[in-house]
Design a protein around this motif. Structure first.
Motif, PDB file in Angstrom:
ATOM      1  N   LEU A  93       0.825  -1.203   0.000  1.00 33.82           N
ATOM      2  CA  LEU A  93       0.000   0.000   0.000  1.00 33.82           C
ATOM      3  C   LEU A  93       0.866   1.264   0.000  1.00 33.82           C
ATOM      4  O   LEU A  93       0.603   2.212  -0.751  1.00 33.82           O
ATOM      5  N   GLY A  94       1.896   1.283   0.823  1.00 29.54           N
ATOM      6  CA  GLY A  94       2.798   2.433   0.865  1.00 29.54           C
ATOM      7  C   GLY A  94       3.502   2.654  -0.453  1.00 29.54           C
ATOM      8  O   GLY A  94       3.637   3.791  -0.920  1.00 29.54           O
ATOM      9  N   TYR A  95       3.929   1.577  -1.098  1.00 29.35           N
ATOM     10  CA  TYR A  95       4.575   1.674  -2.416  1.00 29.35           C
ATOM     11  C   TYR A  95       3.607   2.232  -3.456  1.00 29.35           C
ATOM     12  O   TYR A  95       3.965   3.119  -4.236  1.00 29.35           O
ATOM     13  N   LEU A  96       2.392   1.719  -3.461  1.00 26.43           N
ATOM     14  CA  LEU A  96       1.407   2.188  -4.434  1.00 26.43           C
ATOM     15  C   LEU A  96       1.087   3.670  -4.248  1.00 26.43           C
ATOM     16  O   LEU A  96       0.928   4.407  -5.223  1.00 26.43           O
ATOM     17  N   ILE A  97       1.011   4.122  -3.005  1.00 22.44           N
ATOM     18  CA  ILE A  97       0.693   5.525  -2.746  1.00 22.44           C
ATOM     19  C   ILE A  97       1.889   6.421  -3.044  1.00 22.44           C
ATOM     20  O   ILE A  97       1.762   7.430  -3.748  1.00 22.44           O
ATOM     21  N   ALA A  98       3.066   6.076  -2.530  1.00 22.88           N
ATOM     22  CA  ALA A  98       4.236   6.952  -2.639  1.00 22.88           C
ATOM     23  C   ALA A  98       4.862   6.935  -4.024  1.00 22.88           C
ATOM     24  O   ALA A  98       5.169   7.989  -4.581  1.00 22.88           O
ATOM     25  N   VAL A  99       5.053   5.758  -4.589  1.00 20.56           N
ATOM     26  CA  VAL A  99       5.790   5.644  -5.844  1.00 20.56           C
ATOM     27  C   VAL A  99       4.876   5.687  -7.053  1.00 20.56           C
ATOM     28  O   VAL A  99       5.120   6.427  -8.014  1.00 20.56           O
ATOM     29  N   ILE A 156      -5.679   6.652  -0.383  1.00 18.85           N
ATOM     30  CA  ILE A 156      -5.645   7.376   0.889  1.00 18.85           C
ATOM     31  C   ILE A 156      -7.083   7.627   1.314  1.00 18.85           C
ATOM     32  O   ILE A 156      -7.888   8.160   0.557  1.00 18.85           O
ATOM     33  N   ALA A 157      -7.417   7.221   2.531  1.00 21.47           N
ATOM     34  CA  ALA A 157      -8.788   7.359   3.025  1.00 21.47           C
ATOM     35  C   ALA A 157      -9.206   8.831   3.059  1.00 21.47           C
ATOM     36  O   ALA A 157      -8.460   9.685   3.535  1.00 21.47           O
ATOM     37  N   GLY A 158     -10.377   9.111   2.517  1.00 19.10           N
ATOM     38  CA  GLY A 158     -10.909  10.463   2.520  1.00 19.10           C
ATOM     39  C   GLY A 158     -10.202  11.415   1.582  1.00 19.10           C
ATOM     40  O   GLY A 158     -10.217  12.626   1.789  1.00 19.10           O
ATOM     41  N   PRO A 204      -0.435  17.561  -4.318  1.00 17.60           N
ATOM     42  CA  PRO A 204      -0.865  16.169  -4.112  1.00 17.60           C
ATOM     43  C   PRO A 204       0.261  15.140  -4.219  1.00 17.60           C
ATOM     44  O   PRO A 204       0.260  14.159  -3.485  1.00 17.60           O
ATOM     45  N   GLU A 205       1.233  15.379  -5.097  1.00 21.60           N
ATOM     46  CA  GLU A 205       2.327  14.411  -5.262  1.00 21.60           C
ATOM     47  C   GLU A 205       3.180  14.328  -4.001  1.00 21.60           C
ATOM     48  O   GLU A 205       3.509  13.233  -3.532  1.00 21.60           O
ATOM     49  N   ALA A 206       3.544  15.482  -3.460  1.00 18.86           N
ATOM     50  CA  ALA A 206       4.368  15.494  -2.245  1.00 18.86           C
ATOM     51  C   ALA A 206       3.590  14.943  -1.049  1.00 18.86           C
ATOM     52  O   ALA A 206       4.148  14.221  -0.212  1.00 18.86           O
ATOM     53  N   LEU A 255       4.718  11.622   1.176  1.00 20.46           N
ATOM     54  CA  LEU A 255       4.898  11.623   2.632  1.00 20.46           C
ATOM     55  C   LEU A 255       4.023  10.568   3.304  1.00 20.46           C
ATOM     56  O   LEU A 255       4.502   9.789   4.138  1.00 20.46           O
ATOM     57  N   ILE A 256       2.774  10.501   2.915  1.00 16.56           N
ATOM     58  CA  ILE A 256       1.862   9.513   3.492  1.00 16.56           C
ATOM     59  C   ILE A 256       2.304   8.097   3.100  1.00 16.56           C
ATOM     60  O   ILE A 256       2.370   7.184   3.928  1.00 16.56           O
ATOM     61  N   GLY A 257       2.593   7.899   1.826  1.00 13.90           N
ATOM     62  CA  GLY A 257       2.972   6.571   1.330  1.00 13.90           C
ATOM     63  C   GLY A 257       4.241   6.039   1.968  1.00 13.90           C
ATOM     64  O   GLY A 257       4.305   4.872   2.371  1.00 13.90           O
TER      65      GLY A 257
END
Length: 108
Positions: A22-28, A35-37, A46-48, A52-54
């Motif tokens: 999940l972190g890879y999919l969000i960050a990379v 991301i919830a909500g 949005p990219e940065a 950070l979240i990912g």
């Protein structure tokens, strides 16, 4: 099968691996819809924000896997493992607060 080994398998495949993916999919891969909500109109960069979240979720998954192996090797007992997992699970919270402070659109 040894109960300790079964616990390791569950922690890796049910805890660490989903967080890492999940972190890879969000960050990379910038799959920000995971991301919830998520509401892109409320974010200035949005990219940065997603990076950070990912990466915080990816770090959480890595720590869960590391804690699982440390527990399996007998370097910590169950109480120590529980404390480490509780502390590790808090990592994304300050990252979300920093991301919202840094990249959130305020006053809109």
């Amino acid at each position: 099968m040894d109960g300790l080994f079964f616990g390791l398998i569950v922690m890796v495949f049910a805890g660490a691996l989903p967080c890492i993916i999940l972190g890879y999919l969000i960050a990379v891969k910038q799959k920000r819809g995971l991301i919830a909500g998520w509401d892109e109109s409320k974010i200035s960069n949005p990219e940065a924000y997603a990076k950070l979240i990912g990466f915080s979720v990816l770090g959480l998954g890595t720590l869960i896997g590391l804690i699982a192996f440390i527990w399996y090797l007998g370097l910590v007992n169950e109480i120590g493992m529980t404390i480490l997992l509780c502390v590790a699970s808090l990592i994304p919270i300050p990252c979300v607060l920093v991301a919202n402070a840094r990249y959130g659109k305020h006053g809109s």
